[in-house]
Structure formats: structure tokens, C-alpha cells
Design a protein around this motif. Structure first.
Motif, PDB file in Angstrom:
ATOM      1  N   ILE A 197       0.823  -1.086   0.248  1.00  0.00           N
ATOM      2  CA  ILE A 197       0.037  -0.118   0.045  1.00  0.00           C
ATOM      3  C   ILE A 197       0.915   1.157  -0.036  1.00  0.00           C
ATOM      4  O   ILE A 197       1.799   1.444   0.998  1.00  0.00           O
ATOM      5  CB  ILE A 197      -1.096   0.158   1.331  1.00  0.00           C
ATOM      6  CG1 ILE A 197      -1.712  -1.261   1.216  1.00  0.00           C
ATOM      7  CG2 ILE A 197      -1.608   1.329   1.217  1.00  0.00           C
ATOM      8  CD1 ILE A 197      -2.764  -1.166   2.384  1.00  0.00           C
ATOM      9  N   GLY A 198       0.781   2.182  -0.798  1.00  0.00           N
ATOM     10  CA  GLY A 198       1.563   3.320  -1.111  1.00  0.00           C
ATOM     11  C   GLY A 198       1.110   4.313  -2.170  1.00  0.00           C
ATOM     12  O   GLY A 198       0.685   3.549  -3.379  1.00  0.00           O
ATOM     13  N   GLY A 199       0.971   5.578  -2.074  1.00  0.00           N
ATOM     14  CA  GLY A 199       0.616   6.436  -3.084  1.00  0.00           C
ATOM     15  C   GLY A 199       1.437   6.457  -4.032  1.00  0.00           C
ATOM     16  O   GLY A 199       2.486   6.075  -4.443  1.00  0.00           O
ATOM     17  N   SER A 200       0.909   7.508  -5.058  1.00  0.00           N
ATOM     18  CA  SER A 200       1.564   7.538  -6.161  1.00  0.00           C
ATOM     19  C   SER A 200       3.075   8.231  -5.952  1.00  0.00           C
ATOM     20  O   SER A 200       2.899   9.179  -5.156  1.00  0.00           O
ATOM     21  CB  SER A 200       1.108   8.365  -7.210  1.00  0.00           C
ATOM     22  OG  SER A 200      -0.335   7.866  -7.639  1.00  0.00           O
ATOM     23  N   GLY A 201       3.916   7.930  -6.805  1.00  0.00           N
ATOM     24  CA  GLY A 201       5.550   8.330  -6.569  1.00  0.00           C
ATOM     25  C   GLY A 201       6.166   7.871  -5.527  1.00  0.00           C
ATOM     26  O   GLY A 201       7.294   8.182  -4.958  1.00  0.00           O
TER      27      GLY A 201
ATOM     28  N   ILE B  98      -0.134  -7.236  -9.494  1.00  0.00           N
ATOM     29  CA  ILE B  98      -1.848  -6.570  -9.877  1.00  0.00           C
ATOM     30  C   ILE B  98      -1.796  -5.346  -9.288  1.00  0.00           C
ATOM     31  O   ILE B  98      -1.788  -5.029  -7.922  1.00  0.00           O
ATOM     32  CB  ILE B  98      -2.694  -7.738  -9.457  1.00  0.00           C
ATOM     33  CG1 ILE B  98      -2.717  -8.985  -9.651  1.00  0.00           C
ATOM     34  CG2 ILE B  98      -4.011  -7.164  -9.712  1.00  0.00           C
ATOM     35  CD1 ILE B  98      -3.548 -10.180  -9.348  1.00  0.00           C
ATOM     36  N   ASP B  99      -1.862  -4.156 -10.081  1.00  0.00           N
ATOM     37  CA  ASP B  99      -1.836  -2.916  -9.548  1.00  0.00           C
ATOM     38  C   ASP B  99      -3.362  -2.338  -9.518  1.00  0.00           C
ATOM     39  O   ASP B  99      -4.317  -2.886 -10.202  1.00  0.00           O
ATOM     40  CB  ASP B  99      -1.313  -1.769 -10.474  1.00  0.00           C
ATOM     41  CG  ASP B  99      -0.724  -0.724  -9.784  1.00  0.00           C
ATOM     42  OD1 ASP B  99      -1.022  -0.663  -8.664  1.00  0.00           O
ATOM     43  OD2 ASP B  99      -0.241   0.264 -10.339  1.00  0.00           O
TER      44      ASP B  99
ATOM     45  N   ASP C  57      -1.654  -0.974  -4.449  1.00  0.00           N
ATOM     46  CA  ASP C  57      -2.517   0.037  -4.519  1.00  0.00           C
ATOM     47  C   ASP C  57      -2.590   1.287  -3.424  1.00  0.00           C
ATOM     48  O   ASP C  57      -1.645   1.051  -2.686  1.00  0.00           O
ATOM     49  CB  ASP C  57      -3.997  -0.228  -4.248  1.00  0.00           C
ATOM     50  CG  ASP C  57      -4.940   0.615  -5.044  1.00  0.00           C
ATOM     51  OD1 ASP C  57      -5.430   0.530  -6.055  1.00  0.00           O
ATOM     52  OD2 ASP C  57      -5.660   1.563  -4.101  1.00  0.00           O
ATOM     53  N   ALA C  58      -2.600   2.562  -3.881  1.00  0.00           N
ATOM     54  CA  ALA C  58      -2.606   3.533  -2.894  1.00  0.00           C
ATOM     55  C   ALA C  58      -3.616   3.502  -1.829  1.00  0.00           C
ATOM     56  O   ALA C  58      -3.614   3.964  -0.635  1.00  0.00           O
ATOM     57  CB  ALA C  58      -2.738   4.868  -3.750  1.00  0.00           C
ATOM     58  N   CYS C  59      -4.832   2.825  -2.188  1.00  0.00           N
ATOM     59  CA  CYS C  59      -5.899   2.688  -1.288  1.00  0.00           C
ATOM     60  C   CYS C  59      -6.281   4.041  -0.532  1.00  0.00           C
ATOM     61  O   CYS C  59      -6.348   4.404   0.581  1.00  0.00           O
ATOM     62  CB  CYS C  59      -5.495   1.763  -0.078  1.00  0.00           C
ATOM     63  SG  CYS C  59      -5.618   0.180  -0.721  1.00  0.00           S
ATOM     64  N   SER C  60      -6.579   5.192  -1.633  1.00  0.00           N
ATOM     65  CA  SER C  60      -6.969   6.392  -1.126  1.00  0.00           C
ATOM     66  C   SER C  60      -8.034   6.417  -0.138  1.00  0.00           C
ATOM     67  O   SER C  60      -9.209   5.838  -0.444  1.00  0.00           O
ATOM     68  CB  SER C  60      -7.358   7.223  -2.312  1.00  0.00           C
ATOM     69  OG  SER C  60      -7.653   8.498  -2.157  1.00  0.00           O
ATOM     70  N   GLY C  61      -7.845   7.192   0.977  1.00  0.00           N
ATOM     71  CA  GLY C  61      -8.940   7.247   1.965  1.00  0.00           C
ATOM     72  C   GLY C  61      -8.935   6.027   3.129  1.00  0.00           C
ATOM     73  O   GLY C  61      -9.408   6.224   4.007  1.00  0.00           O
TER      74      GLY C  61
END
Length: 248
Positions: free
Chosen positions: A67-71, A132-133, A191-195
Motif C-alpha cells: 500500500i503506497g501512494g503515487s510516487g 496486480i496494480d 494500490d494507493a488505497c486512497s482514503g
């Protein structure tokens, strides 16, 4: 939290002993090679190196969730490992896949793509890496909808369960059906799993191990156990309990 990385590893980490595995490369050597390409992600590199090493050389099943955001370098790091270790791999975007019976690709196409990328070498493919992104986009919250269910999205996650469990999967390659053994497959979900950080914050505000937490909590006050996401956080975010059970 764009710069935060969490890695869930469904495997057992064994100690490396030079005298027992003297013909194997050292984990540290693999890490250093990756660091020449990927800068500033030493902890992520270390975790993936151990996971891949134990899977490739020790035969320990590898199912990791990053789990980690873009960049944050998730894809770049995985590509560097695949190149360094000479492993067949495929990077699949989960948003392109749907539950069987819906418009779109079914998940067995991921394995067919891996076979294609290995030059139709099934042995190499079955010992390769499936990445798998955007897997979080198959949850309700990941699609920005907290009210209704995404039946097709849930179906995709359910369709992945046999692969995550290491079961043989029937796939089609060049219009012929083959059985693909997934027991030696290295699987990385990303995935970034935003939220999801809001889910964790809500949990920490309410209770931790049954005790009321103080209302004011700075980042430095949180122990490592409280700074990562729990199984309950992942389920609350929208992943099914069956899915979470196979990655944690």
C-alpha cells in the motif's frame, strides 16, 4: 498519505545462513543492485528482497500487498527486481478486469499474459511474478462509492482467491486450454488505497486493544503496531474477509 508505504506479507521469513546456502546470492547483494535503480525506498526494497528470496530459493509461498501512494516507487521497484532476478513477470491493472459474465477480461487472462511474457515457457511463467496494480479500485470505497456494492468488483476479488491460495487454474493460450500451477507463483498486489488512512484514524480515535485512546495523537506517539493498517482496516475499506485472510 502519498509517501506512506505498508507491505503485508503472507509468508514466513527464514534466516539466511551462508554455510547452508553458499551457492545462492546474498540478499544484501540483490538489495544493493536494486538500490542503484530505486532511490529512497530502502525499507520497501528490503521487504521485497526477503520475500522474493525466500520464495525463489526456499520455496516459501509469496503473497504480498503493498500500500503506497503515487510516487512511492512501487512499480519501479518491482520491475527492478524482476530484471535483476531474471524472473518472468506481468503487471496487470485490476480495473481492466471484471467478474466472469461481465464485459471485460476475466482474471485468468492475467496468467495467460504471464505465459506470453515468458515466451510461452510454462515452467518459467509458473515460477514468475504476477503484479496486480490498482486492486483497491475493486472495492466500493476504492471506487469512491461508500453507499452501494460493486458486485463485479467483488467478483474480481473473489476470482483471485484460488490464485492467492496456490490452486491450479485453467487458462487459454492461443485458443488452447492449459492448466497453470500457481503454487510457486510470486504475487504482489499494489494500490494507493486512497482514503484508508481515514479508516485507520477512526479506529485509533475509538479504541486500540479495548482501551480508549487519548484525543490528541501525534505521529511520534504511535507505536509501529499502531502506524500500520490492520486486517479490520482492510475489511472496513471494502476488501472481503476471504481476500484479507489470504494476504495477511
Amino acid at each position: 498519505m502519498a509517501n506512506e508505504l505498508t507491505v503485508y506479507q503472507k509468508n514466513e521469513v527464514l534466516p539466511f545462513q551462508n554455510n547452508q546456502y553458499e551457492n545462492y546470492p546474498r540478499i544484501s547483494d540483490i538489495e544493493e543492485c536494486i538500490k542503484e535503480t530505486v532511490v529512497g525506498q530502502d525499507e520497501l526494497i528490503r521487504r521485497i528482497a526477503i520475500s522474493l528470496y525466500n520464495a525463489h530459493y526456499m520455496g516459501i509461498r509469496c503473497v504480498d500487498f503493498i500500500i503506497g501512494g503515487s510516487g512511492t516507487g512501487k512499480t519501479l521497484t518491482m520491475e527492478a527486481f524482476c530484471k535483476e532476478m531474471g524472473l518472468a513477470h506481468t503487471i496487470e491493472n485490476a480495473t481492466q478486469y471484471t467478474q466472469e459474465g461481465y464485459v471485460g477480461e476475466s482474471v485468468d487472462k492475467m496468467l495467460a499474459n504471464l505465459v506470453k511474457n515468458s515466451g510461452n515457457d510454462f515452467v518459467k511463467a509458473e515460477n514468475g511474478i504476477l503484479i496486480i496494480d490498482e486492486i483497491g479500485k475493486k472495492t466500493t470505497k476504492g471506487r469512491g462509492n461508500s453507499d452501494g456494492r460493486d458486485i463485479s468488483g467483488e467478483g474480481v476479488i473473489d476470482s483471485l482467491l484460488p490464485i492467492l491460495s496456490g490452486a491450479p487454474i485453467n487458462i487459454k493460450v492461443q485458443n488452447r486450454e492449459f492448466q497453470f500451477e500457481t503454487k510457486n507463483l510470486k504475487i504482489f498486489l499494489m494500490d494507493a488505497c486512497s482514503g484508508i488512512e481515514k479508516v485507520k484514524s477512526k479506529r485509533l480515535d475509538e479504541k486500540v486493544l479495548g482501551f480508549q485512546m487519548p484525543t490528541s495523537k501525534s505521529k511520534k506517539d504511535l507505536s509501529p503496531e499502531k502506524s500500520i493498517y490492520t486486517k479490520e482496516d482492510l475489511i472496513e475499506y471494502g476488501f472481503t474477509p476471504e481476500f484479507v485472510g489470504r494476504i495477511t
